[in-house]
Design an enzyme around this catalytic site. Sequence first.
Site, PDB file in Angstrom:
ATOM      1  N   LYS A 164      55.209   4.531  67.959  1.00 16.81           N
ATOM      2  CA  LYS A 164      55.047   4.140  69.364  1.00 16.81           C
ATOM      3  C   LYS A 164      55.635   5.207  70.300  1.00 16.81           C
ATOM      4  O   LYS A 164      54.993   5.621  71.261  1.00 16.81           O
ATOM      5  CB  LYS A 164      55.749   2.795  69.619  1.00 16.81           C
ATOM      6  CG  LYS A 164      55.811   2.444  71.092  1.00 16.81           C
ATOM      7  CD  LYS A 164      56.671   1.244  71.373  1.00 16.81           C
ATOM      8  CE  LYS A 164      58.148   1.481  71.280  1.00 16.81           C
ATOM      9  NZ  LYS A 164      58.877   1.794  72.503  1.00 16.81           N
ATOM     10  N   ASN A 165      56.844   5.649  70.006  1.00 16.91           N
ATOM     11  CA  ASN A 165      57.484   6.570  70.939  1.00 16.91           C
ATOM     12  C   ASN A 165      56.822   7.942  70.968  1.00 16.91           C
ATOM     13  O   ASN A 165      56.863   8.632  71.989  1.00 16.91           O
ATOM     14  CB  ASN A 165      58.981   6.698  70.615  1.00 16.91           C
ATOM     15  CG  ASN A 165      59.743   5.438  71.025  1.00 16.91           C
ATOM     16  OD1 ASN A 165      59.201   4.593  71.744  1.00 16.91           O
ATOM     17  ND2 ASN A 165      60.971   5.303  70.555  1.00 16.91           N
ATOM     18  N   CYS A 209      67.839  -1.068  82.255  1.00 17.85           N
ATOM     19  CA  CYS A 209      67.022  -1.940  81.419  1.00 17.85           C
ATOM     20  C   CYS A 209      67.932  -2.800  80.563  1.00 17.85           C
ATOM     21  O   CYS A 209      69.148  -2.774  80.742  1.00 17.85           O
ATOM     22  CB  CYS A 209      66.048  -1.136  80.572  1.00 17.85           C
ATOM     23  SG  CYS A 209      66.805  -0.422  79.154  1.00 17.85           S
ATOM     24  N   ARG A 249      70.165   3.523  82.470  1.00 15.58           N
ATOM     25  CA  ARG A 249      69.566   4.671  81.777  1.00 15.58           C
ATOM     26  C   ARG A 249      69.175   5.744  82.797  1.00 15.58           C
ATOM     27  O   ARG A 249      68.041   5.825  83.232  1.00 15.58           O
ATOM     28  CB  ARG A 249      68.359   4.215  80.961  1.00 15.58           C
ATOM     29  CG  ARG A 249      68.773   3.344  79.790  1.00 15.58           C
ATOM     30  CD  ARG A 249      67.599   2.733  79.086  1.00 15.58           C
ATOM     31  NE  ARG A 249      66.883   3.651  78.228  1.00 15.58           N
ATOM     32  CZ  ARG A 249      65.944   3.262  77.364  1.00 15.58           C
ATOM     33  NH1 ARG A 249      65.609   1.997  77.272  1.00 15.58           N
ATOM     34  NH2 ARG A 249      65.334   4.143  76.603  1.00 15.58           N
ATOM     35  N   ASP A 270      67.924   2.722  67.602  1.00 16.95           N
ATOM     36  CA  ASP A 270      66.864   1.717  67.531  1.00 16.95           C
ATOM     37  C   ASP A 270      66.896   0.917  66.219  1.00 16.95           C
ATOM     38  O   ASP A 270      66.098  -0.003  66.042  1.00 16.95           O
ATOM     39  CB  ASP A 270      65.481   2.387  67.693  1.00 16.95           C
ATOM     40  CG  ASP A 270      65.215   2.777  69.141  1.00 16.95           C
ATOM     41  OD1 ASP A 270      66.041   2.457  70.012  1.00 16.95           O
ATOM     42  OD2 ASP A 270      64.170   3.414  69.399  1.00 16.95           O
ATOM     43  N   ARG A 276      56.029  -5.460  72.194  1.00 19.50           N
ATOM     44  CA  ARG A 276      55.954  -4.150  72.843  1.00 19.50           C
ATOM     45  C   ARG A 276      55.893  -3.038  71.808  1.00 19.50           C
ATOM     46  O   ARG A 276      55.390  -1.954  72.097  1.00 19.50           O
ATOM     47  CB  ARG A 276      57.196  -3.930  73.715  1.00 19.50           C
ATOM     48  CG  ARG A 276      57.252  -4.840  74.913  1.00 19.50           C
ATOM     49  CD  ARG A 276      58.478  -4.581  75.720  1.00 19.50           C
ATOM     50  NE  ARG A 276      58.432  -3.201  76.217  1.00 19.50           N
ATOM     51  CZ  ARG A 276      59.161  -2.749  77.219  1.00 19.50           C
ATOM     52  NH1 ARG A 276      59.988  -3.551  77.836  1.00 19.50           N
ATOM     53  NH2 ARG A 276      59.075  -1.500  77.603  1.00 19.50           N
TER      54      ARG A 276
HETATM   55  C1  UD1 Z   1      64.201   7.252  73.556  1.00 19.01           C
HETATM   56  C2  UD1 Z   1      63.411   6.151  72.877  1.00 19.01           C
HETATM   57  C3  UD1 Z   1      64.303   4.955  72.601  1.00 19.01           C
HETATM   58  C4  UD1 Z   1      65.554   5.370  71.829  1.00 19.01           C
HETATM   59  C5  UD1 Z   1      66.251   6.535  72.536  1.00 19.01           C
HETATM   60  C6  UD1 Z   1      67.394   7.103  71.736  1.00 19.01           C
HETATM   61  C7  UD1 Z   1      61.223   6.497  73.765  1.00 19.01           C
HETATM   62  C8  UD1 Z   1      60.132   5.992  74.643  1.00 19.01           C
HETATM   63  N1  UD1 Z   1      62.335   5.766  73.735  1.00 19.01           N
HETATM   64  O1  UD1 Z   1      64.627   6.723  74.824  1.00 19.01           O
HETATM   65  O2  UD1 Z   1      63.555   4.018  71.849  1.00 19.01           O
HETATM   66  O3  UD1 Z   1      66.443   4.296  71.769  1.00 19.01           O
HETATM   67  O4  UD1 Z   1      65.311   7.603  72.757  1.00 19.01           O
HETATM   68  O5  UD1 Z   1      66.963   7.524  70.499  1.00 19.01           O
HETATM   69  O6  UD1 Z   1      61.058   7.483  73.074  1.00 19.01           O
HETATM   70  N2  UD1 Z   1      70.680  10.027  79.402  1.00 19.01           N
HETATM   71  C9  UD1 Z   1      71.275  10.427  80.571  1.00 19.01           C
HETATM   72  N3  UD1 Z   1      70.545  11.182  81.451  1.00 19.01           N
HETATM   73  C10 UD1 Z   1      69.243  11.506  81.215  1.00 19.01           C
HETATM   74  C11 UD1 Z   1      68.647  11.074  80.017  1.00 19.01           C
HETATM   75  C12 UD1 Z   1      69.387  10.331  79.123  1.00 19.01           C
HETATM   76  O7  UD1 Z   1      72.450  10.160  80.818  1.00 19.01           O
HETATM   77  O8  UD1 Z   1      68.629  12.164  82.060  1.00 19.01           O
HETATM   78  C13 UD1 Z   1      71.464   9.242  78.417  1.00 19.01           C
HETATM   79  C14 UD1 Z   1      70.915   7.831  78.231  1.00 19.01           C
HETATM   80  O9  UD1 Z   1      71.439   6.924  79.184  1.00 19.01           O
HETATM   81  C15 UD1 Z   1      71.362   7.518  76.831  1.00 19.01           C
HETATM   82  C16 UD1 Z   1      71.265   8.877  76.110  1.00 19.01           C
HETATM   83  O10 UD1 Z   1      71.290   9.849  77.144  1.00 19.01           O
HETATM   84  O11 UD1 Z   1      72.713   7.117  76.843  1.00 19.01           O
HETATM   85  C17 UD1 Z   1      70.032   9.064  75.264  1.00 19.01           C
HETATM   86  O12 UD1 Z   1      68.881   8.709  76.000  1.00 19.01           O
HETATM   87  P1  UD1 Z   1      67.441   9.297  75.692  1.00 19.01           P
HETATM   88  O13 UD1 Z   1      67.458  10.068  74.410  1.00 19.01           O
HETATM   89  O14 UD1 Z   1      66.956   9.997  76.912  1.00 19.01           O
HETATM   90  O15 UD1 Z   1      66.597   7.989  75.478  1.00 19.01           O
HETATM   91  P2  UD1 Z   1      65.129   7.713  75.947  1.00 19.01           P
HETATM   92  O16 UD1 Z   1      64.325   8.958  75.888  1.00 19.01           O
HETATM   93  O17 UD1 Z   1      65.166   6.925  77.213  1.00 19.01           O
END
Ligand code: UD1
Length: 430
Positions: A22-23, A117, A122, A305, A397
């Site tokens: 999915k991701n 969320c 996030r 996850d 989802r």
């Molecule tokens: C993706 C996955 C999600 C998974 C996560 C971590 C998708 C659609 N979702 O989410 O299922 O749980 O990776 O493996 O692929 N952060 C910041 N600033 C930013 C970006 C991230 O502080 O600009 C922090 C986030 O709050 C979190 C951490 O970094 O604590 C990791 O987040 P991130 O890897 O970006 O997760 P997603 O891409 O949202």
Amino acid sequence: MDKFVIKGGNPLVGEVEIGGAKNAALAILTAAIMTDEPVTVENIPDVSDINVLLEAISVIGATTERIDRHTVRINGSTIGSISVDYEFIKKIRASYYLLGALLGKYKRAEVPLPGGCNIGSRPIDQHLKGFRALGATVEIRHGVIVASAENLHGAHIFMDMVSVGATINIMMAAALAQGNTIIENAAREPHVVDTANFLNSMGANIKGAGTDVIRIRGVEKLHRSSYAIVPDMIEAGTYMFAAAATKGDVLVKNVIPKHLEAMTAKLVEIGCDVEEFDDAVRITAKHRLGRTHVKTLPYPGFPTDMQPQISVVLGLAEGTSIVTESIFENRFKYVDELARMGASIKVEGNTAIIDGIATLTGARINAPDLRAGAALVIAGLAAEGITVVEDIVYIERGYEDFDKKLRLLGAEIEKVTEEREIQKFRLRVG
Ligand code: UD1
């Protein structure tokens, strides 16, 4: 509202086929609009997140055509708007990939800022920092991120933390920037690699995906492609832990065993037998499993996850385990639901201290989010008696045919809407 009703106690036995990730699909379907030529993407999971994203893409004007349940053809030449509706961001955060894709292709994008969320706040500051480094002006106006540039240029970007979303978003924009971009401290997840491979199949020049330094040489435009998404490591992991929780014997097919290593290692450590094949893994759990400690980390560490799913298994293991969540701030909401089933788990900050108990007992519980929802279903499968899991929209989802696949493994689980269907199920299973 749909619910799952489960009669627990059956060990899961048999074979299960894993779908596309999915991701990865969320990123790849978005990246597909970056060319004006047709792109065919295969092995897409038929889950609601993907269907919402496809709708978001078609609302800005791209043509999306479902060829079969798992194949979509996309044509980005018909796009007429660079502005994404809040409705989509609310439903699915990953629509923010349209920022990188539209900014790269049209040098302008307007995407509402996603809020927090169910698993915590996030922020997306790293995404925006990356776009700015590529030469874009990025402003927040009336809740909308407005990114624009005369020209995007390559840049040397250091990520402050490992972020899957920021790595992918920046990679997409940089693929069509002028010159070379280097992303340091990049995420190494298989879906980052899959997105890079897909972009390369459209003519991008991206090297190093899968390591923490990604090098992108910008190209002028991208071209047609046909691509199949990698298997979903989290869907696979969920069935592996479901097998463990129910003392089952399951062959999880159509996987890349390398992507599952962090999970396999934990299962072996707590006493499961795991046999690896070229594109399958077999999990057998014969006895009550043992305790361990686990900390979620970016890939190749143990995935956040899979944190709720392993916690359910440890909730039934012998001894005390400690689970530390290091990625998201609020990912233990499901613990209160598990407590209703008798689990003994104490949460302190980002740590759960789990005293394993011999049996859970079925109860009425709510799925607080996607992965926790799947974990609660696993708890229901392992528990004595009947469990009703409410709010399964979250589960849908990200899991295609979850109940059907579990039934094929011998689970007694049904999707119901009405209370009286629950009564009927009770009567039938005794
Ligand atoms: C993706 C996955 C999600 C998974 C996560 C971590 C998708 C659609 N979702 O989410 O299922 O749980 O990776 O493996 O692929 N952060 C910041 N600033 C930013 C970006 C991230 O502080 O600009 C922090 C986030 O709050 C979190 C951490 O970094 O604590 C990791 O987040 P991130 O890897 O970006 O997760 P997603 O891409 O949202």
